[in-house]
Design an enzyme around this catalytic site. Structure first.
Site, PDB file in Angstrom:
ATOM      1  N   GLU A 227       7.646   0.229   2.304  1.00  0.00           N
ATOM      2  CA  GLU A 227       6.945   0.140   1.017  1.00  0.00           C
ATOM      3  C   GLU A 227       7.450  -1.015   0.143  1.00  0.00           C
ATOM      4  OE1 GLU A 227       4.254   1.788  -0.070  1.00  0.00           O
ATOM      5  OE2 GLU A 227       4.137   3.202   1.598  1.00  0.00           O
TER       6      GLU A 227
ATOM      7  N   HIS B 110      -0.517  -2.395   3.818  1.00  0.00           N
ATOM      8  CA  HIS B 110       0.057  -1.874   5.064  1.00  0.00           C
ATOM      9  C   HIS B 110      -0.521  -2.476   6.340  1.00  0.00           C
ATOM     10  CE1 HIS B 110       2.724   1.309   3.659  1.00  0.00           C
ATOM     11  NE2 HIS B 110       1.812   1.678   2.766  1.00  0.00           N
TER      12      HIS B 110
ATOM     13  N   SER C  34       0.487  -5.204  -2.215  1.00  0.00           N
ATOM     14  CA  SER C  34      -0.822  -4.728  -2.683  1.00  0.00           C
ATOM     15  C   SER C  34      -0.956  -4.753  -4.194  1.00  0.00           C
ATOM     16  CB  SER C  34      -1.077  -3.299  -2.179  1.00  0.00           C
ATOM     17  OG  SER C  34      -0.146  -2.394  -2.737  1.00  0.00           O
TER      18      SER C  34
ATOM     19  N   HIS D  58      -4.064  -0.685  -1.512  1.00  0.00           N
ATOM     20  CA  HIS D  58      -2.687  -0.610  -1.030  1.00  0.00           C
ATOM     21  C   HIS D  58      -2.642  -0.436   0.499  1.00  0.00           C
ATOM     22  CE1 HIS D  58       1.485   0.557  -0.687  1.00  0.00           C
ATOM     23  NE2 HIS D  58       1.124   1.712  -0.159  1.00  0.00           N
TER      24      HIS D  58
HETATM   25  N1  NLE Z   1       2.081  -0.187  -6.685  1.00  0.00           N
HETATM   26  C1  NLE Z   1       1.264  -0.372  -5.511  1.00  0.00           C
HETATM   27  C2  NLE Z   1      -0.057  -1.057  -5.891  1.00  0.00           C
HETATM   28  O1  NLE Z   1      -0.360  -1.184  -7.068  1.00  0.00           O
HETATM   29  O2  NLE Z   1      -0.788  -1.453  -5.000  1.00  0.00           O
HETATM   30  C3  NLE Z   1       0.996   0.947  -4.796  1.00  0.00           C
HETATM   31  C4  NLE Z   1       2.256   1.639  -4.325  1.00  0.00           C
HETATM   32  C5  NLE Z   1       2.027   2.920  -3.551  1.00  0.00           C
HETATM   33  C6  NLE Z   1       3.302   3.562  -3.123  1.00  0.00           C
HETATM   34 FE   FE2 Z   2       2.216   2.968   1.142  1.00  0.00          FE
END
Ligand code: NLE
Ligand code: FE2
Length: 305
Positions: free
Chosen positions: A222, A182, A241, A177
């Site tokens: 996010e 990011h 992500s 993630h």
């Molecule tokens: N749902 C995201 C993932 O599976 O990469 C992560 C989110 C974190 C806030």
């Molecule tokens: Fe994050």
């Protein structure tokens, strides 16, 4: 410098809000969740080896001081396989589902399926692109500390891997993630300024404002989407992500609403699964203008400069 904040209803003693003057004064040690202790619904809850691994990686973050080299993790073949699965599935979706800024920045980081990138190396590339750096953290930080870090162009990042049973989606931050979701976006200067505007607004903010900014951050950084030549593209890291969520977004079944930092933000939770509604920016420049105006409304006369 400090400011006094209204106290919580339960206490009559006003609390003092410390405003950090540098990243050294931002505490990354208050971990609220997703640290070494996993909740019962976590896929790794019954996996002792996984839990021990998390403790070991979390301790590296706890011992790290800003400015020091970020210790390298020798990722196991299983962890590398999780990374590789996530990266290859995501890469197949990015050209059609991710925003242009993300697709332009991604190649800078040379992500490969057979190797989990090291935070230190990624931080160096990021710093050259937009001046941002990565600082390791053991788990989910206190929102004030996390947001304050953004004001100093520091992104706090976990270093452990999601559980191998669920590469497509995890409710918590993990190294997939942070690095895929990011980091490439933070290499874009306009986007990075937008994130910093949220951080600057958080300096000395009261508890109510911190909670509002946490949601503003959540629905943009996010889980935000942006309109691009009439189409909806992902820029939110939580979408970028997760190949499960990215597909879900692409199916167009979630509701869309214009983003407005001044309005009451909906309730948010890490336990909601895929988002049922995404907030839309018209462009990152518009998002930056909106967030600067909002920051100025709660901190008159203060800017990132
Ligand atoms: N749902 C995201 C993932 O599976 O990469 C992560 C989110 C974190 C806030
Ligand atoms: Fe994050």
């Amino acid at each position: 410098s400090t400011a006094t904040a209204p106290s919580k209803a339960s206490s009559s003693v006003p609390s003092i809000i410390k405003i950090p003057r540098s990243i050294h004064e931002v505490d990354n040690g208050k971990i609220l969740g997703f640290g070494a202790e996993l909740s019962e619904d976590h896929p790794g809850f019954h996996d002792e080896a996984y839990k021990q691994r998390r403790v070991m990686i979390a301790n590296i973050a706890r011992q790290h001081e800003v400015g020091e080299f970020i210790p390298r993790i020798d990722y196991t073949p299983e962890e590398v396989a999780v990374w590789g699965t996530a990266l290859s599935k995501l890469k197949a979706l990015f050209p059609s589902h991710a925003c242009a800024e993300f697709n332009a920045a991604l190649p800078k980081f040379n992500f490969r399926e057979d190797e989990v990138p090291q935070l230190q190396d990624i931080s160096e590339v990021l710093q050259q692109s937009s001046g941002w750096q990565v600082r390791p953290v053991a788990g989910l930080m206190h929102p004030r500390d996390f947001l304050n870090g953004l004001a100093f162009k520091y992104f706090h990042s976990t270093q452990y891997m999601r559980h191998a049973s669920k590469p497509h989606y995890t409710p918590e931050p993990d190294v997939v993630h942070e690095l895929i979701g990011h980091v490439p976006m933070l290499a874009n200067p306009t986007f990075a300024e937008m994130v910093q505007a949220i951080g600057v607004a958080s300096l000395g903010a009261d508890e109510k404002q911190i909670w509002h900014l946490t949601k503003v951050y959540w629905y943009t950084v996010e889980f935000g989407v942006v309109r691009e030549a009439g189409e909806i593209k992902a820029f939110g890291s939580g979408i970028l992500s997760s190949f499960g969520e990215l597909e879900h977004m692409g199916q167009g079944r979630a509701e869309l609403a214009p983003f407005d930092p001044f309005s009451t933000q909906p309730k948010m939770s890490y336990k909601d699964g895929y988002q049922r509604r995404y907030f839309v920016l018209d462009s990152f420049q518009t998002g930056l203008d909106q967030l600067r105006q909002f920051a100025a409304s709660i901190k008159p006369g203060v800017s990132a400069r």
